[in-house]
Design an enzyme around this catalytic site. Structure first.
Site, short mmCIF file in Angstrom:
data_model
loop_
_atom_site.label_atom_id
_atom_site.label_comp_id
_atom_site.label_asym_id
_atom_site.label_seq_id
_atom_site.Cartn_x
_atom_site.Cartn_y
_atom_site.Cartn_z
CG ASP A 33 59.95 35.54 26.13
OD1 ASP A 33 60.77 35.65 25.20
OD2 ASP A 33 58.84 36.09 26.11
CB ILE A 34 63.76 32.00 23.29
CG1 ILE A 34 62.73 32.37 22.24
CG2 ILE A 34 63.65 30.55 23.73
CD1 ILE A 34 63.01 31.70 20.89
CD GLN A 96 48.06 39.19 21.09
OE1 GLN A 96 47.15 40.01 20.90
NE2 GLN A 96 47.83 37.91 21.31
CG HIS A 102 51.51 35.16 25.33
ND1 HIS A 102 50.96 35.36 24.08
CD2 HIS A 102 52.37 36.19 25.52
CE1 HIS A 102 51.48 36.45 23.54
NE2 HIS A 102 52.34 36.98 24.40
CG HIS A 104 55.00 38.59 28.81
ND1 HIS A 104 56.08 38.26 28.02
CD2 HIS A 104 54.03 39.00 27.96
CE1 HIS A 104 55.78 38.50 26.75
NE2 HIS A 104 54.54 38.95 26.68
P1 5GP Z 1 54.02 39.28 23.11
O1 5GP Z 1 54.94 40.26 22.46
O2 5GP Z 1 53.05 38.69 22.11
O3 5GP Z 1 53.34 39.78 24.35
O4 5GP Z 1 54.93 38.11 23.63
C1 5GP Z 1 55.33 37.03 22.86
C2 5GP Z 1 56.58 36.48 23.49
O5 5GP Z 1 56.83 35.20 22.93
C3 5GP Z 1 57.82 37.35 23.22
O6 5GP Z 1 58.34 37.83 24.45
C4 5GP Z 1 58.77 36.41 22.51
O7 5GP Z 1 60.09 36.55 22.95
C5 5GP Z 1 58.22 35.04 22.84
N1 5GP Z 1 58.48 34.06 21.81
C6 5GP Z 1 58.30 34.19 20.47
N2 5GP Z 1 58.63 33.06 19.83
C7 5GP Z 1 59.03 32.19 20.79
C8 5GP Z 1 59.50 30.84 20.74
O8 5GP Z 1 59.61 30.20 19.69
N3 5GP Z 1 59.82 30.26 21.94
C9 5GP Z 1 59.71 30.93 23.12
N4 5GP Z 1 60.04 30.27 24.23
N5 5GP Z 1 59.27 32.20 23.19
C10 5GP Z 1 58.94 32.82 22.04
#
Ligand code: 5GP
Ligand code: ZN
Length: 143
Positions: A33-34, A96, A102, A104
């Site tokens: 995660d970036i 989300q 996905h 984590h």
């Molecule tokens: P969510 O908030 O949907 O559960 O998690 C999405 C995750 O994707 C976030 O933690 C965010 O940092 C990560 N993320 C978003 N865009 C990118 C990207 O371009 N590359 C990577 N490696 N992670 C991303």
């Protein structure tokens, strides 16, 4: 394969944008995660574009879970965190932010007081790359 041209994770699967890749197999991909909530924060996705837990096929959520177990095991071996959360978010109310299924894999430190909706803060790419190399080499040596 089901894909969405506007989806950032589909672009990562298609190698249109880069990632710090940890592992892949036929159905899943894992990368760093970036915007890490903690050091070693990794993601596991299905290669196919499925929005959330309500629509992803059983065999693909199973495959993501098996890969998450592998990544958690490598993180445990390499970094010996105090704990690891597997977190999976569905919908706006669950924070989300990427609409592609996905999970984590989130190493924890005792007392880090990480909130479940941790917000996004850009990480140090050199540090993330360094951690990715350590995790990937652990995955190679442990299978
Ligand atoms: P969510 O908030 O949907 O559960 O998690 C999405 C995750 O994707 C976030 O933690 C965010 O940092 C990560 N993320 C978003 N865009 C990118 C990207 O371009 N590359 C990577 N490696 N992670 C991303
Ligand atoms: Zn997608």
């Amino acid at each position: 394969m089901k894909t969405d041209e506007d989806c950032i994770f589909c672009k990562i699967v298609a190698e249109e944008i880069p990632c710090f890749k940890l592992y892949e197999d036929e159905d899943t991909l894992s990368f760093m995660d970036i915007n890490p909530a903690n050091e070693g924060h990794a993601l596991v996705i299905s290669k196919e574009h499925w929005r959330n837990v309500h629509v992803i096929p059983d065999e693909l959520i199973s495959a993501v879970s098996v890969t998450a177990k592998k990544i958690a095991s490598a993180l445990e071996t390499r970094f010996s965190p105090d704990g690891i959360n597997l977190v999976q978010c569905n919908g706006e109310g669950a924070a989300q932010s990427v609409q592609h299924f996905h999970m984590h894999v989130l190493p924890r430190k005792s007392g880090d007081e990480l909130k479940l909706n941790w917000g996004l803060a850009a990480g140090d790419m050199d540090r993330i790359q360094e951690q990715a190399a350590k995790i990937a080499s652990t995955l190679q040596s442990t299978g």
